[in-house]
Design a protein around this motif. Sequence first.
Motif, PDB file in Angstrom:
ATOM      1  N   SER A 190      37.916  22.519  38.417  1.00  0.00           N
ATOM      2  CA  SER A 190      36.533  22.950  38.271  1.00  0.00           C
ATOM      3  C   SER A 190      36.491  24.452  38.021  1.00  0.00           C
ATOM      4  CB  SER A 190      35.718  22.604  39.524  1.00  0.00           C
ATOM      5  OG  SER A 190      34.409  23.126  39.407  1.00  0.00           O
ATOM      6  N   ASP A 191      36.419  24.841  36.747  1.00  0.00           N
ATOM      7  CA  ASP A 191      36.324  26.263  36.413  1.00  0.00           C
ATOM      8  C   ASP A 191      35.050  26.880  36.978  1.00  0.00           C
ATOM      9  OD1 ASP A 191      38.576  27.172  34.563  1.00  0.00           O
ATOM     10  OD2 ASP A 191      38.009  25.293  33.630  1.00  0.00           O
ATOM     11  N   ARG A 192      33.982  26.098  37.015  1.00  0.00           N
ATOM     12  CA  ARG A 192      32.724  26.632  37.540  1.00  0.00           C
ATOM     13  C   ARG A 192      32.849  26.955  39.029  1.00  0.00           C
ATOM     14  NH1 ARG A 192      26.826  24.142  36.183  1.00  0.00           N
ATOM     15  NH2 ARG A 192      27.886  24.061  34.164  1.00  0.00           N
ATOM     16  N   LYS A 193      33.512  26.069  39.769  1.00  0.00           N
ATOM     17  CA  LYS A 193      33.704  26.309  41.201  1.00  0.00           C
ATOM     18  C   LYS A 193      34.550  27.556  41.424  1.00  0.00           C
ATOM     19  CE  LYS A 193      33.700  25.536  45.626  1.00  0.00           C
ATOM     20  NZ  LYS A 193      32.489  25.854  46.416  1.00  0.00           N
ATOM     21  N   LEU A 194      35.603  27.724  40.641  1.00  0.00           N
ATOM     22  CA  LEU A 194      36.435  28.919  40.759  1.00  0.00           C
ATOM     23  C   LEU A 194      35.636  30.177  40.444  1.00  0.00           C
ATOM     24  CD1 LEU A 194      39.851  27.856  39.195  1.00  0.00           C
ATOM     25  CD2 LEU A 194      39.486  28.722  41.498  1.00  0.00           C
ATOM     26  N   GLY A 195      34.822  30.114  39.388  1.00  0.00           N
ATOM     27  CA  GLY A 195      33.989  31.259  39.044  1.00  0.00           C
ATOM     28  C   GLY A 195      33.022  31.611  40.161  1.00  0.00           C
ATOM     29  N   GLU A 196      32.466  30.576  40.779  1.00  0.00           N
ATOM     30  CA  GLU A 196      31.538  30.800  41.891  1.00  0.00           C
ATOM     31  C   GLU A 196      32.245  31.470  43.069  1.00  0.00           C
ATOM     32  OE1 GLU A 196      28.340  28.187  44.539  1.00  0.00           O
ATOM     33  OE2 GLU A 196      29.324  27.312  42.787  1.00  0.00           O
ATOM     34  N   GLU A 197      33.494  31.049  43.322  1.00  0.00           N
ATOM     35  CA  GLU A 197      34.270  31.674  44.396  1.00  0.00           C
ATOM     36  C   GLU A 197      34.498  33.158  44.107  1.00  0.00           C
ATOM     37  OE1 GLU A 197      35.362  30.443  47.274  1.00  0.00           O
ATOM     38  OE2 GLU A 197      34.465  28.481  46.923  1.00  0.00           O
ATOM     39  N   ILE A 198      34.793  33.475  42.844  1.00  0.00           N
ATOM     40  CA  ILE A 198      34.972  34.882  42.457  1.00  0.00           C
ATOM     41  C   ILE A 198      33.682  35.666  42.685  1.00  0.00           C
ATOM     42  CG2 ILE A 198      35.165  36.389  40.434  1.00  0.00           C
ATOM     43  CD1 ILE A 198      37.865  35.641  41.243  1.00  0.00           C
ATOM     44  N   GLY A 199      32.554  35.108  42.226  1.00  0.00           N
ATOM     45  CA  GLY A 199      31.268  35.784  42.405  1.00  0.00           C
ATOM     46  C   GLY A 199      30.949  36.028  43.867  1.00  0.00           C
ATOM     47  N   ASN A 200      31.162  35.012  44.697  1.00  0.00           N
ATOM     48  CA  ASN A 200      30.921  35.159  46.139  1.00  0.00           C
ATOM     49  C   ASN A 200      31.816  36.235  46.741  1.00  0.00           C
ATOM     50  OD1 ASN A 200      28.961  33.141  46.296  1.00  0.00           O
ATOM     51  ND2 ASN A 200      30.464  31.521  46.624  1.00  0.00           N
ATOM     52  N   TRP A 201      33.083  36.237  46.322  1.00  0.00           N
ATOM     53  CA  TRP A 201      34.044  37.204  46.859  1.00  0.00           C
ATOM     54  C   TRP A 201      33.623  38.635  46.516  1.00  0.00           C
ATOM     55  CZ3 TRP A 201      37.342  40.982  45.069  1.00  0.00           C
ATOM     56  CH2 TRP A 201      38.360  41.391  45.930  1.00  0.00           C
ATOM     57  N   VAL A 202      33.187  38.856  45.281  1.00  0.00           N
ATOM     58  CA  VAL A 202      32.749  40.190  44.863  1.00  0.00           C
ATOM     59  C   VAL A 202      31.545  40.635  45.694  1.00  0.00           C
ATOM     60  CG1 VAL A 202      31.711  41.513  42.971  1.00  0.00           C
ATOM     61  CG2 VAL A 202      33.685  40.041  42.533  1.00  0.00           C
ATOM     62  N   VAL A 203      30.596  39.736  45.906  1.00  0.00           N
ATOM     63  CA  VAL A 203      29.419  40.065  46.723  1.00  0.00           C
ATOM     64  C   VAL A 203      29.849  40.481  48.130  1.00  0.00           C
ATOM     65  CG1 VAL A 203      27.346  39.115  47.824  1.00  0.00           C
ATOM     66  CG2 VAL A 203      27.825  38.612  45.423  1.00  0.00           C
ATOM     67  N   GLN A 204      30.793  39.747  48.699  1.00  0.00           N
ATOM     68  CA  GLN A 204      31.270  40.071  50.047  1.00  0.00           C
ATOM     69  C   GLN A 204      31.958  41.432  50.080  1.00  0.00           C
ATOM     70  OE1 GLN A 204      33.766  36.779  51.162  1.00  0.00           O
ATOM     71  NE2 GLN A 204      32.086  35.296  51.103  1.00  0.00           N
ATOM     72  N   GLN A 205      32.794  41.709  49.072  1.00  0.00           N
ATOM     73  CA  GLN A 205      33.513  42.983  49.047  1.00  0.00           C
ATOM     74  C   GLN A 205      32.569  44.167  48.871  1.00  0.00           C
ATOM     75  OE1 GLN A 205      36.937  43.081  49.687  1.00  0.00           O
ATOM     76  NE2 GLN A 205      36.430  40.935  50.099  1.00  0.00           N
ATOM     77  N   LEU A 206      31.480  43.953  48.138  1.00  0.00           N
ATOM     78  CA  LEU A 206      30.508  45.029  47.893  1.00  0.00           C
ATOM     79  C   LEU A 206      29.416  45.064  48.956  1.00  0.00           C
ATOM     80  CD1 LEU A 206      30.095  44.771  43.998  1.00  0.00           C
ATOM     81  CD2 LEU A 206      31.657  46.210  45.322  1.00  0.00           C
ATOM     82  N   LYS A 207      29.592  44.234  49.984  1.00  0.00           N
ATOM     83  CA  LYS A 207      28.638  44.177  51.102  1.00  0.00           C
ATOM     84  C   LYS A 207      27.214  43.883  50.628  1.00  0.00           C
ATOM     85  CE  LYS A 207      31.440  47.312  53.919  1.00  0.00           C
ATOM     86  NZ  LYS A 207      32.238  46.188  54.412  1.00  0.00           N
ATOM     87  N   GLY A 208      27.130  42.992  49.644  1.00  0.00           N
ATOM     88  CA  GLY A 208      25.829  42.461  49.251  1.00  0.00           C
ATOM     89  C   GLY A 208      25.152  43.122  48.079  1.00  0.00           C
ATOM     90  N   GLU A 209      25.594  44.318  47.675  1.00  0.00           N
ATOM     91  CA  GLU A 209      24.934  44.958  46.536  1.00  0.00           C
ATOM     92  C   GLU A 209      25.905  45.848  45.769  1.00  0.00           C
ATOM     93  OE1 GLU A 209      21.788  47.610  47.610  1.00  0.00           O
ATOM     94  OE2 GLU A 209      22.730  48.160  49.505  1.00  0.00           O
ATOM     95  N   GLY A 210      25.659  45.940  44.451  1.00  0.00           N
ATOM     96  CA  GLY A 210      26.525  46.763  43.623  1.00  0.00           C
ATOM     97  C   GLY A 210      26.274  46.521  42.145  1.00  0.00           C
ATOM     98  N   LYS A 211      27.054  47.223  41.316  1.00  0.00           N
ATOM     99  CA  LYS A 211      26.913  47.143  39.867  1.00  0.00           C
ATOM    100  C   LYS A 211      28.214  46.601  39.272  1.00  0.00           C
ATOM    101  CE  LYS A 211      23.687  51.043  39.813  1.00  0.00           C
ATOM    102  NZ  LYS A 211      23.426  52.424  39.327  1.00  0.00           N
ATOM    103  N   VAL A 212      28.093  45.532  38.491  1.00  0.00           N
ATOM    104  CA  VAL A 212      29.294  44.882  37.964  1.00  0.00           C
ATOM    105  C   VAL A 212      29.182  44.659  36.461  1.00  0.00           C
ATOM    106  CG1 VAL A 212      29.585  43.692  40.173  1.00  0.00           C
ATOM    107  CG2 VAL A 212      28.526  42.485  38.262  1.00  0.00           C
ATOM    108  N   LEU A 213      30.347  44.462  35.848  1.00  0.00           N
ATOM    109  CA  LEU A 213      30.467  44.121  34.433  1.00  0.00           C
ATOM    110  C   LEU A 213      31.320  42.865  34.322  1.00  0.00           C
ATOM    111  CD1 LEU A 213      31.216  47.776  33.512  1.00  0.00           C
ATOM    112  CD2 LEU A 213      29.341  46.533  32.424  1.00  0.00           C
ATOM    113  N   ILE A 214      31.079  42.059  33.292  1.00  0.00           N
ATOM    114  CA  ILE A 214      31.805  40.793  33.141  1.00  0.00           C
ATOM    115  C   ILE A 214      32.409  40.710  31.743  1.00  0.00           C
ATOM    116  CG2 ILE A 214      31.640  38.277  33.152  1.00  0.00           C
ATOM    117  CD1 ILE A 214      29.196  38.582  35.013  1.00  0.00           C
ATOM    118  N   ILE A 215      33.716  40.453  31.674  1.00  0.00           N
ATOM    119  CA  ILE A 215      34.381  40.182  30.393  1.00  0.00           C
ATOM    120  C   ILE A 215      34.700  38.694  30.348  1.00  0.00           C
ATOM    121  CG2 ILE A 215      36.336  40.654  28.896  1.00  0.00           C
ATOM    122  CD1 ILE A 215      36.541  43.399  29.997  1.00  0.00           C
ATOM    123  N   ASN A 216      34.073  38.001  29.408  1.00  0.00           N
ATOM    124  CA  ASN A 216      34.218  36.554  29.293  1.00  0.00           C
ATOM    125  C   ASN A 216      35.168  36.202  28.147  1.00  0.00           C
ATOM    126  OD1 ASN A 216      33.646  33.933  30.117  1.00  0.00           O
ATOM    127  ND2 ASN A 216      31.947  33.697  28.691  1.00  0.00           N
ATOM    128  N   GLY A 217      35.463  34.925  27.998  1.00  0.00           N
ATOM    129  CA  GLY A 217      36.269  34.436  26.888  1.00  0.00           C
ATOM    130  C   GLY A 217      35.397  34.154  25.675  1.00  0.00           C
TER     131      GLY A 217
END
Length: 376
Positions: A190-217
């Motif tokens: 499930s690529d979507r589930k993995l992507g969601e895990e990444i998104g959640n992890w970033v939110v946790q590392q940034l303590k809930g707020e921040g500015k991000v950029l995304i490079i997709n395929g």
Amino acid sequence: MKPKYITLIIITFGLLLGISLLGKNQVSLQGNKELPPSQRKLWSDSSHRQIYPRTIQLIPQIQATKPWKIVFVSKDGLKGHQFHHPGNCRNSSWCSIWENAKQFGDSAGVKIELAYVHQNCAGIDECISTQVRLIDDLIAQDNIDGMIVGPRDSNLLVPVIEKAISNKIPVVIIDTPLNTTKTLTQVLVSDRKLGEEIGNWVVQQLKGEGKVLIINGPKNQYNASERKKGILSGLQTGNITILDIEETDWTKPEAKAIAKKWLKQFSDIDAIITVSGNLALGVLEEIKAQKREGILITSFDNYPEVKNAIVTGDISTTADSGLNSQGSLAVKVLVEYLENNQSFPSIVYAPKLELLTAEQLIQFHGSQKSKVKNQK
């Protein structure tokens, strides 16, 4: 009541009970529910955890009675395989997948060969058409017992794959789903589930707020699209500002060029999220070149160059999609079909998904060194 009627009732009840139990067994093998722990067949994936098939049971170590010829059609091309030799898949996830599939094929006593496009292609469309021609040429050889394919497109490869199947070549699809029901099975994650895990992890590392950029395929490519959807879903759990999203053809130079533009354009960046190892490594090169600090980089894939960058702290985490285990599982499925004519569900979800961090990798390699030392 006469004895013969009692006997008839008992026989009827027994038949009904047997049919009921048979139906339940079929659901447990072919449905989407996980098997209970006592029924799982476990094996290691040469990394840091164990995986198990969620919808089927396989013989852990099957031995072929014939030297079946299986062709592994890689999604990668010249750049991914040309300069690699066994044990040296430094920066190609598909080279690593092939190595794992080959290793299992050798241990099972089958002949497994690698096939990939031997010329560089310009853009995703040309890459797809060259893979179609490659598979068509393989079908014409008329000496293949089975085929494992990592398709570059979910729709455009359907005709040639169905042609292979009509020519009595059973096909197992890995990584990217194919829009057909005629394959032996499709080993996916499930690529979507993995992507969601990444998104959640970033939110946790940034303590809930921040500015991000995304490079997709590539645009409209299945894996890239699913990963992006998952990442966006995960980021919604926090107060995250997405400064920009760019699409690529998965290459490191593209990611480096995009990162160069962004680092000049944005003075405040908390994280750059990528959907492949090559893209993460391209971003890393540019960040180092510009000597920027404090930017999280996330990746997909777990081949050695990505793992090394995580251990050194240059890449923050990667989503391990279990691609390596997909290759060996696909070989297992194909060998069991060729040997025993076993049928399988249309989709097999192979690995347990997780994110890898420096702490996990250091701990794993430390435990491996201890095992080797104790064995001596």
